[in-house]
Design a protein around this motif. Structure first.
Motif, short mmCIF file in Angstrom:
data_model
loop_
_atom_site.label_atom_id
_atom_site.label_comp_id
_atom_site.label_asym_id
_atom_site.label_seq_id
_atom_site.Cartn_x
_atom_site.Cartn_y
_atom_site.Cartn_z
N UNK A 152 -13.37 13.81 16.38
CA UNK A 152 -12.07 14.40 16.03
C UNK A 152 -12.14 15.92 15.95
N UNK A 153 -11.01 16.53 16.25
CA UNK A 153 -10.92 17.99 16.18
C UNK A 153 -11.04 18.47 14.75
N UNK A 154 -10.50 17.70 13.81
CA UNK A 154 -10.57 18.10 12.41
C UNK A 154 -12.01 18.17 11.92
N UNK A 155 -12.82 17.18 12.29
CA UNK A 155 -14.23 17.22 11.89
C UNK A 155 -14.94 18.43 12.48
N UNK A 156 -14.62 18.73 13.75
CA UNK A 156 -15.22 19.90 14.38
C UNK A 156 -14.85 21.18 13.64
N UNK A 157 -13.61 21.27 13.22
CA UNK A 157 -13.15 22.46 12.50
C UNK A 157 -13.84 22.63 11.15
N UNK A 158 -14.13 21.50 10.49
CA UNK A 158 -14.67 21.56 9.13
C UNK A 158 -16.19 21.41 9.08
N UNK A 194 -5.78 23.20 8.17
CA UNK A 194 -6.99 23.05 8.97
C UNK A 194 -6.66 23.05 10.45
N UNK A 195 -5.79 22.13 10.87
CA UNK A 195 -5.42 22.04 12.28
C UNK A 195 -4.19 21.16 12.44
N UNK A 196 -3.62 21.18 13.62
CA UNK A 196 -2.46 20.34 13.91
C UNK A 196 -2.91 18.88 14.01
N UNK A 208 6.36 18.69 14.06
CA UNK A 208 4.89 18.72 14.15
C UNK A 208 4.27 18.56 12.76
N UNK A 209 3.11 17.97 12.73
CA UNK A 209 2.41 17.80 11.45
C UNK A 209 1.08 18.54 11.49
N UNK A 210 0.60 18.92 10.31
CA UNK A 210 -0.69 19.57 10.20
C UNK A 210 -1.55 18.92 9.14
N UNK A 211 -2.86 18.98 9.32
CA UNK A 211 -3.80 18.53 8.29
C UNK A 211 -4.04 19.69 7.32
N UNK A 212 -3.98 19.38 6.03
CA UNK A 212 -4.22 20.39 4.99
C UNK A 212 -5.22 19.85 3.97
N UNK A 213 -6.10 20.72 3.48
CA UNK A 213 -6.98 20.36 2.37
C UNK A 213 -6.22 20.61 1.07
N UNK A 214 -6.26 19.65 0.18
CA UNK A 214 -5.55 19.79 -1.09
C UNK A 214 -6.23 20.83 -1.98
N UNK A 237 -11.83 30.53 7.18
CA UNK A 237 -10.69 30.16 6.36
C UNK A 237 -10.56 31.13 5.19
N UNK A 238 -9.46 31.89 5.20
CA UNK A 238 -9.16 32.70 4.02
C UNK A 238 -8.47 31.79 3.01
N UNK A 239 -8.71 32.05 1.75
CA UNK A 239 -8.14 31.19 0.71
C UNK A 239 -7.61 32.06 -0.43
N UNK A 240 -6.28 32.11 -0.62
CA UNK A 240 -5.72 32.92 -1.70
C UNK A 240 -6.03 32.29 -3.06
N UNK A 241 -6.52 33.11 -3.97
CA UNK A 241 -6.91 32.61 -5.30
C UNK A 241 -6.25 33.44 -6.38
#
Length: 228
Positions: A111-117, A95-97, A208-214, A79-83
């Motif tokens: 869950x796929x989200x847990x696998x990703x994170x 994170x993922x769809x 479509x929706x996506x999961x995002x970290x705040x 995960x690249x993160x612009x700062x």
């Protein structure tokens, strides 16, 4: 100048991947793009994934567009993160769809989200818009897994959001739902619709929706590890 840059082959271990990421710290987008023989876009409006693609080249990511981690054999997601200049994230992190149908039997554990994170290689990159893309530098990478508290937070948010989806309330979900995780529309345009379940159990079409970290979560994550 580029003696520290490693060849873009698949890394054999998590440690090798991490060392490659650390070796990129301090390089500008121009230096990395020129060494890789890649053109630099004028901006990222039409090429939002360009920075990630460039870093994947040097890190040896092998998943491509497949629905799996960027380094599936290592179980690591990139995960690249612009700062900004103070090291604070400038935007939420996709994170993922979010799955809107076919959710019978899905739990947080599978869950796929847990696998990703589960294991994430964070690579901060300068992202302030007043700085030309070519001059932006790569920051120091961080290899991270959620601690017990972070996993509990993620699980609570995921379960709350997935309950809303399953109950047919996807259209009522806003970016304010969730403590550290949110669901937002993710589509190239308003015509890119997908199937979902309506409030009365009827099939509907929606964006479509996506999961995002705040941003607040990733800001805390970076500050905790880098003592910002």
């Amino acid at each position: 100048m580029y003696n520290n840059l490693l060849p873009p082959n698949t890394p054999d271990s998590e440690q090798q991947l991490y060392q490659r990421a650390l070796a990129l710290a301090g390089y500008t987008m121009k230096e990395l793009a020129e060494a890789a023989g890649l053109p630099i876009p004028e901006n990222l409006k039409r090429d939002k994934g360009w920075v990630g693609m460039l870093l994947e080249h040097y890190l040896g990511a092998c998943a491509g567009s497949k629905a799996e981690q960027d380094f599936p054999h290592l179980g690591v997601e990139l995960k690249t993160i612009p700062v900004n200049a103070q090291g604070k994230p400038l935007e939420t992190t996709f994170v993922c769809v979010a799955p809107l149908i076919g959710n019978i039997g899905i739990t947080w554990e599978n869950s796929y989200l847990r696998k990703k994170l589960r294991r994430v290689l964070w690579v901060p990159v300068e992202g302030e818009r007043n700085k030309p893309l070519a001059q932006r530098r790569v920051g120091t990478a961080l290899l991270w897994s959620p601690d017990i508290h972070e996993e509990q937070q993620l699980r609570r948010d995921w379960e709350e959001l997935m309950d809303l989806i399953v109950l047919g309330k996807v259209e009522s979900i806003t970016a304010r739902h969730g403590e550290i995780l949110q669901i937002r529309p993710k589509a190239a345009n308003s015509r890119a619709l997908t199937e979902a379940i309506g409030e009365f159990g009827q099939p509907i079409t929606t964006l479509p929706r996506g999961f995002y970290l705040k941003k607040e979560f990733t800001a805390t994550l970076l500050s905790k590890h880098f003592k910002i």
